[in-house]
Scaffold this motif. Structure first.
Motif, PDB file in Angstrom:
ATOM      1  N   LEU A 345       0.603  -0.827   0.239  1.00 52.01           N
ATOM      2  CA  LEU A 345      -0.395   0.167  -0.415  1.00 52.01           C
ATOM      3  C   LEU A 345       0.568   0.826   0.049  1.00 52.01           C
ATOM      4  O   LEU A 345       0.473   1.933   0.133  1.00 52.01           O
ATOM      5  N   ARG A 346       2.191   0.896   0.101  1.00 52.48           N
ATOM      6  CA  ARG A 346       3.075   2.267   0.720  1.00 52.48           C
ATOM      7  C   ARG A 346       3.120   3.722  -0.954  1.00 52.48           C
ATOM      8  O   ARG A 346       2.329   4.794  -0.622  1.00 52.48           O
ATOM      9  N   GLU A 347       2.418   2.675  -2.442  1.00 48.44           N
ATOM     10  CA  GLU A 347       2.860   3.397  -3.455  1.00 48.44           C
ATOM     11  C   GLU A 347       1.381   4.149  -3.249  1.00 48.44           C
ATOM     12  O   GLU A 347       1.040   5.625  -4.134  1.00 48.44           O
ATOM     13  N   LYS A 348       0.250   3.750  -3.087  1.00 52.83           N
ATOM     14  CA  LYS A 348      -1.465   4.270  -2.997  1.00 52.83           C
ATOM     15  C   LYS A 348      -1.085   5.226  -1.632  1.00 52.83           C
ATOM     16  O   LYS A 348      -2.070   6.435  -1.735  1.00 52.83           O
ATOM     17  N   LEU A 349      -0.677   4.730  -0.479  1.00 49.75           N
ATOM     18  CA  LEU A 349      -0.879   6.211   0.760  1.00 49.75           C
ATOM     19  C   LEU A 349       0.163   7.311   0.767  1.00 49.75           C
ATOM     20  O   LEU A 349       0.330   7.804   1.553  1.00 49.75           O
ATOM     21  N   THR A 350       1.241   6.986   0.382  1.00 56.42           N
ATOM     22  CA  THR A 350       2.169   7.605   0.368  1.00 56.42           C
ATOM     23  C   THR A 350       1.810   9.770  -0.533  1.00 56.42           C
ATOM     24  O   THR A 350       2.374  11.080  -0.441  1.00 56.42           O
ATOM     25  N   GLY A 351       0.402   9.834  -1.066  1.00 56.34           N
ATOM     26  CA  GLY A 351      -0.100  10.892  -1.996  1.00 56.34           C
ATOM     27  C   GLY A 351       0.758  11.290  -3.110  1.00 56.34           C
ATOM     28  O   GLY A 351       1.783  10.965  -3.955  1.00 56.34           O
ATOM     29  N   ALA A 352       0.803  12.623  -3.714  1.00 56.28           N
ATOM     30  CA  ALA A 352       1.336  13.200  -4.269  1.00 56.28           C
ATOM     31  C   ALA A 352       2.900  13.141  -4.352  1.00 56.28           C
ATOM     32  O   ALA A 352       3.492  13.152  -3.781  1.00 56.28           O
ATOM     33  N   PHE A 353       3.497  12.830  -5.805  1.00 55.04           N
ATOM     34  CA  PHE A 353       5.064  12.862  -5.241  1.00 55.04           C
ATOM     35  C   PHE A 353       5.798  14.765  -4.652  1.00 55.04           C
ATOM     36  O   PHE A 353       6.490  14.578  -3.700  1.00 55.04           O
TER      37      PHE A 353
END
Length: 433
Positions: A345-353
């Motif tokens: 889930l890391r890529e989904k929960l880290t927000g915008a770049f």
């Protein structure tokens, strides 16, 4: 020690039935619909269920080994990790998870058969719920699964099948969420039928027929009245040849309209309500499935963050736990609790770049990517000397007594405090001296 009752004595308390419903009775006069037909024909059901399946299927499902309370190691070449990346020679990981979530969302049960593929390796094969029937005398959980195909039927023991199921009051089987949507789906189905007839035959006429008084039209015998009613029902009612068409009256009869328009029937509101109710049954925020009446940029952003925590979190935990219970022991018999799968889930929960980069740099206190790491994110080749972190001149670490000096000839560093200038000599004091 309280663990003294044998499991066999508990299993013999009741007789197993494992009644798994596979269809939803739409109405008393219509044939029951299979749950998969509801998914195919009801737009709201398909939108919500497919939304769930697509968002879960795009997540990776890596395998980890727990080395300590704070450390873990991701396993790439482990047989179970290889199996989850490629369940069988003809199915990708995405389509495999997508089908699994679809089955569970529609039927509240899902089945995966543990098998051997042609090259001798192990594989997982999806069994459509409409083909599987749980069997056995153990009312606590099925002992066998019978799979009925068009050519033959086969029975598999429980340890050969990965069995996903929801909750039922009396049995170890799931109950489809579509059961709670029975009345709403029935109303939507009836409304769709009415609109179909209207579009096929023109304006739908609803009302009653008014006949002139007997003194003007003469006596109307019972045989004539029954014949007229039967003819009317055959032509203009229900599935009649002219249903939805314009009737032709005689004998001075008049048709008194008593119809309701689509606006009066709240057609748009009804379709929207159906989608909202289906989304609520699967615990999905309405803006996520296209209902934007009360949506704004801020609340959609927050609901998107909550999606993988509150909405999909229980689904992901359920899948992870069932794999840990029913698949991990097949590969790690000695210490199965040291191995587990976890959706990424890391890529989904880290927000915008931009948000992520700003938060990371603030937490670390300096640059956190090398030149080559940044170039790799833009698909550019590495450069020589680009594997070292750049260290700004004004950044030091705790205990660093030797900061990097500035180059010779550079500007003098600014002072951090203002020194008090020397005092002027006192004229009176000078005269006395």
């Amino acid at each position: 020690m309280s663990f003294v009752v044998s499991g066999g004595s508990v299993q013999s308390l009741s007789r197993a039935s494992f009644n798994v419903p596979l269809r939803l009775p739409v109405s008393a006069s219509a044939m029951p619909w299979e749950y998969d037909k509801l998914w195919r024909t009801q737009p709201a059901v398909r939108t919500v269920v497919t939304f769930l399946a697509r968002n879960i299927a795009q997540l990776g499902l890596p395998l980890y080994q727990r080395e300590s309370d704070t450390e873990r190691k991701r396993l790439q070449d482990h047989p179970l990790a290889t199996l989850l990346r490629r369940p069988n020679p003809w199915t990708t990981r995405y389509r495999f998870i997508n089908a699994l979530v679809h089955d569970y969302a529609i039927y509240d049960v899902a089945y995966l058969l543990k098998s051997k593929v042609d090259d001798g390796t192990v594989g997982l094969i999806r069994l459509p719920p409409s083909m599987v029937t749980p069997k056995g005398d153990n009312w606590l959980t099925p002992a066998q699964f019978e799979v009925v195909g068009t050519k033959e039927r086969k029975t598999y023991d429980a340890d050969q099948v990965v069995y996903f199921r929801g909750y039922s009051a009396n049995e170890d089987v799931g109950v489809s969420p579509l059961e709670s949507l029975r009345q709403i789906l029935l109303e939507d189905w009836a409304g769709s039928r009415m609109r179909e007839q209207t579009m096929n035959n023109g304006a739908r006429v609803s009302g009653y027929i008014k006949r002139p008084p007997k003194t003007e039209s003469g006596d109307w015998s019972k045989e004539s009245r029954d014949r007229f009613r039967e003819q009317w029902q055959q032509q203009y009612v229900g599935e009649g040849a002219k249903a939805g068409g314009t009737p032709i009256l005689e004998d001075g009869m008049t048709f008194v309209p008593a119809a309701q328009t689509a606006k009066e029937l709240q057609y748009v509101e009804g379709r929207k309500l159906t989608r909202e109710e289906v989304a609520a049954a699967y615990f999905i925020p309405p803006p996520m499935v296209g209902i934007l009446d009360h949506a704004s940029f801020s609340n959609i952003t927050e609901q998107h963050k909550m999606l993988y925590q509150d909405t999909l979190g229980p689904w992901l935990t359920m899948i992870q736990d069932e794999i840990a219970l029913q698949l991990v022991p097949d590969f790690e018999k000695s210490k199965p609790h040291d191995f587990y799968v976890e959706f990424n889930l890391r890529e989904k929960l880290t927000g915008a770049f931009e948000e992520r980069a700003s938060a990371m740099q603030s937490a670390i206190g300096g640059p956190y990517l090398t030149v080559n790491e940044g170039r790799a994110m833009d698909n550019r080749p590495p450069v020589e000397g680009g594997d070292e972190l750049i260290r700004p001149l004004n950044v030091t670490q705790n205990g660093d007594q030797n900061p990097v000096p500035a180059e010779d000839g550079g500007p003098a560093p600014a002072t951090t405090r203002t020194e008090k200038p020397p005092a002027e000599p006192d004229d009176e004091q000078d005269q006395e001296d």
